[in-house]
Motif scaffolding. Structure first.
Motif, PDB file in Angstrom:
ATOM      1  N   TRP A   1      -6.372  -6.527  -2.558  1.00  0.00           N
ATOM      2  CA  TRP A   1      -5.267  -6.698  -3.498  1.00  0.00           C
ATOM      3  C   TRP A   1      -4.944  -8.181  -3.623  1.00  0.00           C
ATOM      4  O   TRP A   1      -4.658  -8.864  -2.661  1.00  0.00           O
ATOM      5  CB  TRP A   1      -4.035  -5.940  -3.025  1.00  0.00           C
TER       6      TRP A   1
ATOM      7  N   ARG B   1      -3.496   4.005  -8.124  1.00  0.00           N
ATOM      8  CA  ARG B   1      -2.930   2.889  -7.337  1.00  0.00           C
ATOM      9  C   ARG B   1      -2.594   3.300  -5.899  1.00  0.00           C
ATOM     10  O   ARG B   1      -2.232   2.460  -5.071  1.00  0.00           O
ATOM     11  CB  ARG B   1      -1.667   2.383  -8.046  1.00  0.00           C
TER      12      ARG B   1
ATOM     13  N   LYS C   1       3.705  -1.185   3.769  1.00  0.00           N
ATOM     14  CA  LYS C   1       3.167   0.141   3.479  1.00  0.00           C
ATOM     15  C   LYS C   1       4.323   1.112   3.262  1.00  0.00           C
ATOM     16  O   LYS C   1       5.293   1.127   4.023  1.00  0.00           O
ATOM     17  CB  LYS C   1       2.282   0.616   4.631  1.00  0.00           C
TER      18      LYS C   1
ATOM     19  N   GLU D   1       0.905   5.580   0.267  1.00  0.00           N
ATOM     20  CA  GLU D   1       0.231   6.832   0.564  1.00  0.00           C
ATOM     21  C   GLU D   1       1.205   7.975   0.318  1.00  0.00           C
ATOM     22  O   GLU D   1       2.412   7.831   0.555  1.00  0.00           O
ATOM     23  CB  GLU D   1      -0.245   6.865   2.025  1.00  0.00           C
TER      24      GLU D   1
ATOM     25  N   ASP E   1     -11.964  -3.938  -3.013  1.00  0.00           N
ATOM     26  CA  ASP E   1     -10.814  -3.216  -2.475  1.00  0.00           C
ATOM     27  C   ASP E   1      -9.817  -4.168  -1.814  1.00  0.00           C
ATOM     28  O   ASP E   1      -9.266  -3.909  -0.748  1.00  0.00           O
ATOM     29  CB  ASP E   1     -11.255  -2.163  -1.453  1.00  0.00           C
TER      30      ASP E   1
ATOM     31  N   ARG F   1      -3.310   4.537  -2.029  1.00  0.00           N
ATOM     32  CA  ARG F   1      -4.345   4.459  -1.003  1.00  0.00           C
ATOM     33  C   ARG F   1      -4.797   5.855  -0.586  1.00  0.00           C
ATOM     34  O   ARG F   1      -5.945   6.051  -0.205  1.00  0.00           O
ATOM     35  CB  ARG F   1      -3.806   3.716   0.219  1.00  0.00           C
TER      36      ARG F   1
ATOM     37  N   TYR G   1      -5.703  -5.709  -9.152  1.00  0.00           N
ATOM     38  CA  TYR G   1      -6.786  -5.182  -8.312  1.00  0.00           C
ATOM     39  C   TYR G   1      -8.069  -5.990  -8.519  1.00  0.00           C
ATOM     40  O   TYR G   1      -8.420  -6.339  -9.641  1.00  0.00           O
ATOM     41  CB  TYR G   1      -7.029  -3.718  -8.659  1.00  0.00           C
TER      42      TYR G   1
ATOM     43  N   ASP H   1       0.858  -1.185   0.000  1.00  0.00           N
ATOM     44  CA  ASP H   1       0.000   0.000   0.000  1.00  0.00           C
ATOM     45  C   ASP H   1       0.894   1.235   0.000  1.00  0.00           C
ATOM     46  O   ASP H   1       1.919   1.266   0.688  1.00  0.00           O
ATOM     47  CB  ASP H   1      -0.893   0.031   1.239  1.00  0.00           C
TER      48      ASP H   1
END
Length: 712
Positions: free
Chosen positions: A618, A415, A473, A399, A616, A417, A612, A397
């Protein structure tokens, strides 16, 4: 009687030189008090100054300097040629290298040079034995050759006589051969004597040319307008460059006859040259770094192409790497994942190439990043390449919190988050809220890791696949100085960042800080201290440099202040990427220029989105193992064989995730089951295309046999 006259030295007047001047005795005059006798010391001074003037005038004479210069060229060149000849015929060079390696404490290198010396002695002995055998067999060989030649000529004569019907033609080939040898002997006798007389002149000319190229004449005898600097930074060029830095202790040491000690002689290292030199007493590497621009100029390089540092285990030693001219200014290779390939978060992402052209992997697991530099230096290119690689792993993920308004991250939005942009209080609060959430998540992940992994306290890919809450992440905070310098939230953001970074390394959370203002006020020191991967593009001063790379890096020579904005775009000085004290990298550029109709980012994002699924979630596809036979065949291309190291280098470029850490042993273990492992040729390890192709055909044949023949 003395007069003060100007002294003419090289066309310039130098006053206050006392010269004796004799004149006739004056006629008797009225008695006067006798003058006090002049002291003897000034007379001696007159003679010394006069002698110095004569020496200077003699040295200034063009004929004298020309004679000394050319004689020194010849003598110095003869010494260099003699030393080269001695090194080529003996093991002197091996002994010298062994002493240097022993002084550096490198036992492995000592053993290598011992083996090379033994191999050289063995080969030399074998050559001498072969020469003795050839001399012993020479009479027999000559007799056999002469007899065979005479037989052939006689046979030709018989055939000629048979064809012409004239028996006298039997000896015609022999007579023609004798006449040819006579003419050859005559020509040799005519040419031999001039060549014999010219050989000493040729030898002197060769010695003079070598001496002139190496500047073996005294400095005062060298012509002022004949500065012939070589682009190859050998030992002589390096010493000359150091001697012209204007460092007083170094100049004093050279004047007093300092003999340099080369810990590691100048050798080829990637697209450049590497050497290690022990500096004299009173001279530090910091002094050399203070004159880096002058050093680069003396070596005919740009400042970014010269890197003087001090090895951690060799204090007092200058470690110098000099790049080839222009080798750091050309285009970088395309990003390896531009059109195909996947990424494993736990192995890293290819983000750049080193100054030696080697692939640089950006570590994500158990790593945090600090990227800084002035605007337009290439920060975004590196971060975008890192994020594009991260999203190619379906587990990850991403961000992004950008405390500014720009479009760099917009193509990645499908792609991501989260994508927050802006420098107003609302966006700052969103970034702080993200840090609070990460703080809580780090704690929760620690508990889950203990439950899932048991004794294993480090996140692995298997554990991340078991529980979606443990998926890796990557969180980017761009223009993070706006966050840390915020009057209301800055202090809390700094505390949260440090807490997350200290606990996140084992839980699969990677923080990336990006800034154009890396100072003590804009970036908390604890944040920098807890950052494993530090990247400095072109910066304005040493404060910004040390704010990114660490305290004292500028004085140690690890500095990005010599990078030129607008010219060294994409080039950065890094710490933490390799086991070296620092690494100069050139980041990959994934282009997105809509005005030019170029967009290489969107296709990568579309590839990442194929994993995807609805809801929601992965998807986590199984990573296909690399097919080593197919990959080796691809890198070999049309080459019948290739060096093993070259094959490994090309494999790493083709699939960094699978092959970057491979060595010759790994390649052998992978190819040996197919009977296609590397072999020795001329002492070098090679990979054969024929073996690889046969292995692929055998594998196809086995597959057909397992599936069965459909026609039967």
């Amino acid at each position: 009687m003395t007069d003060t006259v100007p002294e003419q030295v090289n066309g310039h007047a130098e006053p206050n030189v006392q010269l004796l001047k004799f004149a006739p005795e004056p006629p008797p005059a009225a008695p006067a008090p006798a003058p006090a006798p002049a002291p003897e010391k000034p007379k001696r001074r007159v003679r010394i100054d006069h002698l110095r003037r004569v020496i200077v005038e003699v040295r200034a004479d063009e004929g004298y300097t020309t004679l000394v210069r050319n004689a020194a060229y010849t003598w110095g060149g003869a010494r260099i040629l003699a030393r080269r000849a001695w090194d080529s015929r003996t093991t002197a060079r091996h002994e010298r290298m062994m002493r240097a390696a022993e002084a550096a404490g490198n036992e492995d290198l000592v053993r290598q040079w011992e083996q090379r010396a033994y191999a050289y002695r063995f080969a030399r002995h074998r050559r001498r034995v072969e020469i003795l055998q050839m001399v012993a067999n020479a009479p027999k060989t000559i007799a056999t050759g002469a007899g065979a030649g005479a037989g052939v000529l006689l046979l030709l004569g018989v055939m000629l006589a048979w064809g012409t019907g004239d028996v006298h033609n039997v000896l015609t080939p022999i007579n023609a051969t004798v006449e040819l040898l006579t003419w050859v002997s005559f020509l040799a006798s005519v040419v031999w004597e001039p060549i014999l007389y010219a050989l000493p002149l040729i030898a002197l000319g060769a010695a003079w040319a070598v001496g002139r190229r190496q500047h073996t004449a005294p400095a005062w005898a060298l012509p002022a307008d004949a500065e012939d600097r070589d682009v190859v930074p050998d030992e002589g060029a390096i010493l000359k460059a150091l001697g012209n830095l204007g460092i007083a202790p170094l100049n004093k040491a050279i004047k007093n006859g300092w003999q340099p000690r080369w810990v590691s002689p100048t050798t080829r290292s990637g697209p450049g040259w590497h050497t290690q030199l022990q500096l004299p007493m009173g001279v530090t590497v910091e002094m050399v770094n203070g004159k880096k621009k002058v050093l680069a100029h003396n070596l005919l390089r740009k400042p970014v192409e010269v890197w003087p540092t001090e090895p951690p285990k060799l204090p007092g030693t200058l470690d110098l790497w000099v790049a080839d001219q222009g080798s750091l200014s050309g285009p970088t290779p395309p990003w390896p994942l531009l059109t195909e390939g996947t990424v494993d978060y736990f192995k890293g992402v290819p983000v750049a190439v080193s100054q030696r052209g080697e692939p640089i992997m950006g570590k994500l697991m158990a790593a945090n990043w600090m990227v800084g530099g002035i605007m337009g230096s290439g920060k975004s290119s590196l971060v975008i390449a890192l994020l594009l690689g991260a999203i190619l792993d379906p587990l990850v993920d991403v961000e992004a919190y950008v405390m500014a308004y720009n479009v760099d991250y917009d193509p990645l939005r499908p792609r991501l988050r989260a994508l927050v942009k802006g420098d107003e209080d609302e966006q700052i609060e969103a970034a702080v809220h993200a840090l609070r959430r990460l703080r809580d998540e780090v704690t929760e992940r620690g508990k889950l890791l203990e439950e899932l992994g048991g004794d294993n306290t480090k996140l692995t890919r298997e554990l991340a696949q078991k529980d979606p809450r443990m998926r890796p992440k990557v969180v980017v905070f761009d223009e993070c100085h706006e966050l840390f310098m915020h009057k209301e939230h800055g202090k809390e953001a700094a505390e949260l960042a440090v807490k997350v970074m200290k606990k996140a390394r084992k839980t699969g959370i990677t923080l990336v800080w990006v800034t154009v203002s890396p100072t003590a006020d804009s970036i908390p020191r604890d944040v920098t201290r807890n950052t494993s991967h530090r990247v400095a593009f072109a910066v304005g001063d040493h404060v910004a440099n040390d704010g990114l790379l660490g305290s004292g890096k500028h004085k140690a020579g690890v500095t990005a202040t010599t990078l030129i904005p607008g010219e060294d775009v994409g080039t950065a000085v890094t710490v933490g990427f390799t086991n070296k004290p620092f690494e100069v990298i050139r980041s990959h550029y994934v282009a997105r220029e809509p005005e030019k109709g170029v967009d290489e980012v969107t296709p990568v994002v579309e590839r990442a989105l194929k994993a995807y699924k609805v809801g929601d979630v992965w998807e986590v596809p199984e990573t296909a193992a690399a097919d080593v036979l197919t990959d080796v065949a691809a890198v070999l291309g049309d080459e019948p064989r290739m060096l093993t190291q070259e094959v490994l280098h090309r494999l790493a470029e083709r699939n960094p995730t699978a092959y970057l850490e491979w060595g010759p042993t790994d390649l052998k273990a992978a190819l040996e089951p197919y009977g296609a492992e590397q072999y020795k040729s001329g002492g070098k390890s090679m990979v054969s295309r024929t073996r690889i192709q046969e292995a692929i055909l055998d594998r196809l044949a086995e597959t057909d046999e397992d599936e069965g023949d459909p026609e039967i």
